[in-house]
Design a protein around this motif. Structure first.
Motif, PDB file in Angstrom:
ATOM      1  N   GLY A   1       9.925  -9.260   2.147  1.00 48.30           N
ATOM      2  CA  GLY A   1      10.520  -9.506   3.461  1.00 48.30           C
ATOM      3  C   GLY A   1       9.566  -9.202   4.597  1.00 48.30           C
ATOM      4  N   GLN A   2       8.293  -9.494   4.395  1.00 44.13           N
ATOM      5  CA  GLN A   2       7.250  -9.239   5.401  1.00 44.13           C
ATOM      6  C   GLN A   2       7.239  -7.769   5.824  1.00 44.13           C
ATOM      7  OE1 GLN A   2       8.426 -12.517   8.113  1.00 44.13           O
ATOM      8  NE2 GLN A   2       6.350 -13.293   7.732  1.00 44.13           N
ATOM      9  N   ALA A   3       7.345  -6.891   4.839  1.00 46.16           N
ATOM     10  CA  ALA A   3       7.275  -5.463   5.118  1.00 46.16           C
ATOM     11  C   ALA A   3       5.935  -5.119   5.757  1.00 46.16           C
ATOM     12  CB  ALA A   3       7.469  -4.672   3.825  1.00 46.16           C
ATOM     13  N   ASP A   4       5.924  -4.053   6.535  1.00 47.03           N
ATOM     14  CA  ASP A   4       4.688  -3.627   7.185  1.00 47.03           C
ATOM     15  C   ASP A   4       3.820  -2.772   6.278  1.00 47.03           C
ATOM     16  OD1 ASP A   4       5.114  -4.768   9.841  1.00 47.03           O
ATOM     17  OD2 ASP A   4       6.843  -3.425   9.882  1.00 47.03           O
ATOM     18  N   HIS A   5       4.423  -2.249   5.224  1.00 46.53           N
ATOM     19  CA  HIS A   5       3.645  -1.469   4.265  1.00 46.53           C
ATOM     20  C   HIS A   5       4.277  -1.603   2.890  1.00 46.53           C
ATOM     21  CE1 HIS A   5       1.125   1.663   2.586  1.00 46.53           C
ATOM     22  NE2 HIS A   5       2.198   2.196   2.074  1.00 46.53           N
ATOM     23  N   GLN A   6       3.431  -1.858   1.877  1.00 48.71           N
ATOM     24  CA  GLN A   6       3.903  -1.944   0.501  1.00 48.71           C
ATOM     25  C   GLN A   6       3.315  -0.780  -0.280  1.00 48.71           C
ATOM     26  OE1 GLN A   6       5.952  -4.389  -1.380  1.00 48.71           O
ATOM     27  NE2 GLN A   6       5.781  -2.587  -2.719  1.00 48.71           N
ATOM     28  N   GLY A   7       4.154   0.081  -0.822  1.00 46.57           N
ATOM     29  CA  GLY A   7       3.679   1.189  -1.644  1.00 46.57           C
ATOM     30  C   GLY A   7       3.906   0.895  -3.113  1.00 46.57           C
ATOM     31  N   THR A   8       3.765   1.919  -3.961  1.00 47.47           N
ATOM     32  CA  THR A   8       3.907   1.694  -5.394  1.00 47.47           C
ATOM     33  C   THR A   8       5.369   1.582  -5.815  1.00 47.47           C
ATOM     34  OG1 THR A   8       3.811   4.065  -5.733  1.00 47.47           O
ATOM     35  CG2 THR A   8       1.759   2.844  -6.006  1.00 47.47           C
ATOM     36  N   ASP A   9       6.256   2.252  -5.116  1.00 46.65           N
ATOM     37  CA  ASP A   9       7.672   2.178  -5.475  1.00 46.65           C
ATOM     38  C   ASP A   9       8.547   2.007  -4.237  1.00 46.65           C
ATOM     39  OD1 ASP A   9       7.364   4.598  -4.271  1.00 46.65           O
ATOM     40  OD2 ASP A   9       8.342   5.772  -5.847  1.00 46.65           O
ATOM     41  N   SER A  10       7.955   1.521  -3.156  1.00 44.56           N
ATOM     42  CA  SER A  10       8.715   1.361  -1.919  1.00 44.56           C
ATOM     43  C   SER A  10       7.994   0.399  -1.006  1.00 44.56           C
ATOM     44  CB  SER A  10       8.851   2.710  -1.202  1.00 44.56           C
ATOM     45  OG  SER A  10       7.586   3.139  -0.716  1.00 44.56           O
ATOM     46  N   PHE A  11       8.713  -0.135  -0.059  1.00 46.41           N
ATOM     47  CA  PHE A  11       8.082  -0.828   1.065  1.00 46.41           C
ATOM     48  C   PHE A  11       8.877  -0.500   2.318  1.00 46.41           C
ATOM     49  CE2 PHE A  11      10.470  -3.889  -1.548  1.00 46.41           C
ATOM     50  CZ  PHE A  11      11.416  -4.397  -0.661  1.00 46.41           C
ATOM     51  N   GLU A  12       8.258  -0.756   3.470  1.00 47.14           N
ATOM     52  CA  GLU A  12       8.893  -0.323   4.703  1.00 47.14           C
ATOM     53  C   GLU A  12       8.539  -1.237   5.862  1.00 47.14           C
ATOM     54  OE1 GLU A  12       6.507   2.988   4.117  1.00 47.14           O
ATOM     55  OE2 GLU A  12       5.665   3.024   6.134  1.00 47.14           O
ATOM     56  N   TRP A  13       9.468  -1.290   6.803  1.00 51.50           N
ATOM     57  CA  TRP A  13       9.251  -1.990   8.065  1.00 51.50           C
ATOM     58  C   TRP A  13       9.138  -0.933   9.157  1.00 51.50           C
ATOM     59  CZ3 TRP A  13      13.051  -3.376   4.509  1.00 51.50           C
ATOM     60  CH2 TRP A  13      12.854  -4.605   3.845  1.00 51.50           C
ATOM     61  N   ARG A  14       8.230  -1.160  10.085  1.00 51.25           N
ATOM     62  CA  ARG A  14       7.929  -0.147  11.104  1.00 51.25           C
ATOM     63  C   ARG A  14       8.202  -0.704  12.503  1.00 51.25           C
ATOM     64  NH1 ARG A  14       2.060   1.823   8.608  1.00 51.25           N
ATOM     65  NH2 ARG A  14       2.947   2.808   6.740  1.00 51.25           N
ATOM     66  N   TYR A  15       8.723   0.158  13.342  1.00 49.17           N
ATOM     67  CA  TYR A  15       9.058  -0.231  14.716  1.00 49.17           C
ATOM     68  C   TYR A  15       8.591   0.861  15.677  1.00 49.17           C
ATOM     69  CZ  TYR A  15      12.005  -3.453  12.171  1.00 49.17           C
ATOM     70  OH  TYR A  15      12.445  -4.406  11.302  1.00 49.17           O
ATOM     71  N   ASP A  16       8.307   0.446  16.911  1.00 49.84           N
ATOM     72  CA  ASP A  16       7.833   1.407  17.912  1.00 49.84           C
ATOM     73  C   ASP A  16       8.955   2.312  18.411  1.00 49.84           C
ATOM     74  OD1 ASP A  16       5.291   0.436  17.732  1.00 49.84           O
ATOM     75  OD2 ASP A  16       5.546  -0.996  19.373  1.00 49.84           O
ATOM     76  N   ASP A  17      10.132   1.767  18.521  1.00 47.80           N
ATOM     77  CA  ASP A  17      11.277   2.584  18.928  1.00 47.80           C
ATOM     78  C   ASP A  17      12.548   1.858  18.490  1.00 47.80           C
ATOM     79  OD1 ASP A  17      11.678   0.526  20.731  1.00 47.80           O
ATOM     80  OD2 ASP A  17      10.955   1.651  22.453  1.00 47.80           O
ATOM     81  N   LEU A  18      13.652   2.427  18.823  1.00 48.58           N
ATOM     82  CA  LEU A  18      14.922   1.843  18.411  1.00 48.58           C
ATOM     83  C   LEU A  18      15.758   1.625  19.667  1.00 48.58           C
ATOM     84  CD1 LEU A  18      16.307   1.031  15.780  1.00 48.58           C
ATOM     85  CD2 LEU A  18      17.242   3.335  15.651  1.00 48.58           C
TER      86      LEU A  18
END
Ligand code: CA
Ligand code: CA
Ligand code: CA
Ligand code: CA
Length: 410
Positions: free
Chosen positions: A339-356
């Motif tokens: 899903g166009q994650a900002d970071h792909q790890g070995t058992d996770s991925f994540e999306w990053r935002y500057d604020d909410l």
């Protein structure tokens, strides 16, 4: 309704995270408790009631530390005493002798241990006695709260300008600020719902070297009208505003000012306690497995498409960074499309935002492949550094919660 459609509905997981709402009956002290070794254990949500009787009585309580990023708030209420109301409340480190904080109660004033960091995970102690050990306290109540505070000396700092309810900082769990000059006012906004109970506690001397300022707390309703003020202690004394019940959903602002002693040394730690727990915004998650086989399972080789929706409905911007995580077991599932994650790890991925920003909804679709005959879950989590340890300092404890979304492969 088709079997498949019903299965999809069952697989939709909707969780609302909000504050912990707990009301517990008071416990009563058990004598003898006059030494740390005989201390009564306190619980987080139930006040302890006791008495300083006979003259010279001392009451010790113990609480479990968490780690140095967590700490305690405690209030000693002697207003129900028909004899002396002059109590002393001391928080001790696990050695039972190192004083973390000390405060006194009196007529119209509780003693307050305010945002005192634990020194570690061992038991810490709270001690109650009468100020001169020469009178009885016929009744007292001791309230205790356990909260994440952040790195000692580096709790979340205020951001000027914040002098009015319209320029208030979004409140963290606890904020560190300074009333740097006579007309400085520091305001912090929280979002609270009707019938929630909120109290505010201020530590007037975070460095423990004698605070010069005589602080005042003001609380404003969402329309900007002053609702309450509290000024019970003198210079250097911790302040608190008694627990109040929120009349309607909205943004409430508490402001710190000082009647005297302003300047670079007029530092403080101040924050809300909501429904007996730390203040944190609420969010909603929804996770769906969009193409499950009827019976809620996948076969090895299946591509599983998920939709994760995160909803933040508060009207306050949360300063970033903000991260939305997905976790999985790589032996069970592999990533086809993150899903166009900002970071792909070995058992996770994540999306990053500057604020909410207020009223944010984030929807992400991602696809995994079933790799083996096993059981796994998609779990998800958020990292709100602002509510963890302050700007950009994620630590090993996470306030966000993981929710497991079961997935069985055959
Ligand atoms: Ca006692
Ligand atoms: Ca005792
Ligand atoms: Ca300030
Ligand atoms: Ca200010």
């Amino acid at each position: 309704m088709s079997k498949l459609f019903r299965a999809l509905l069952l697989l939709s997981v909707s969780i609302l995270f909000s504050g912990v709402v707990v009301a517990s009956a008071a416990t009563t002290e058990k004598e003898p408790n006059n030494t740390p070794a005989l201390a009564n254990r306190l619980t987080k949500y139930a006040p302890a009631e006791g008495a300083i009787e006979p003259v010279g009585d001392v009451d010790y309580f113990k609480v479990k530390g968490v780690n140095t990023l967590w700490g305690m708030v405690a209030l000693l209420d002697t207003s129900g005493s028909t004899t002396s109301q002059n109590g002393v409340l001391i928080a001790y480190a696990p050695d039972g002798t190192t004083v973390l904080q000390r405060d006194e109660s009196g007529p119209g004033k509780k003693a307050v241990i305010a945002w005192a960091h634990y020194t570690g995970s061992d038991d810490h102690f709270l001690r109650v006695n009468e100020v001169g050990n020469d009178q009885r306290i016929s009744h007292y109540a001791l309230h205790y709260y356990e909260l994440p505070i952040g790195t000692p000396g580096d709790e979340y700092p205020e951001q000027e300008p914040n002098n009015t309810h319209t320029t208030a900082n979004t409140s963290a769990i606890v904020n560190r600020g300074v009333i740097s000059r006579t007309n400085d006012v520091d305001c912090y906004a929280i979002y609270a719902r009707a019938n929630q109970k909120v109290l505010f506690v201020l530590n007037a001397d975070p460095e423990g070297d004698g605070g010069p300022a005589d602080f005042v707390l003001d609380l404003y309703k969402s329309d900007g009208t002053l609702w309450a003020s509290a000024d019970r202690a003198g210079p250097g004394g911790n302040e608190y505003m008694d627990e109040r019940t929120i009349p309607q959903d909205g943004v409430y602002t508490y402001c710190v000012r000082a009647k005297s002693g302003t300047g670079p040394d007029a530092t403080y730690l101040s924050g809300p306690i909501r429904d007996g727990s730390y203040y944190q915004p609420s969010f909603q998650f929804d996770l769906r497995w969009d193409n499950s086989r009827p019976g809620h399972y996948a076969r090895v080789g299946d591509e599983m498409r998920y939709t994760l929706t995160f909803t933040y409905t508060n009207p306050l911007t949360i300063p970033g960074p903000f991260k939305l995580y997905v976790y999985y077991q790589p032996a069970c599932q592999s990533v086809i499309d993150n899903g166009q994650a900002d970071h792909q790890g070995t058992d996770s991925f994540e999306w990053r935002y500057d604020d909410l920003p207020p009223h944010t909804m984030i929807t992400k679709t991602f696809t995994m492949r079933a790799e083996a005959s096993c059981s796994d879950a998609i779990s998800f989590d958020v990292s709100l550094d602002y509510y963890d340890t302050g700007w950009g300092k994620r630590s090993y404890y996470i306030i966000g919660q993981g929710i497991y979304f079961p997935l069985v492969m055959r």
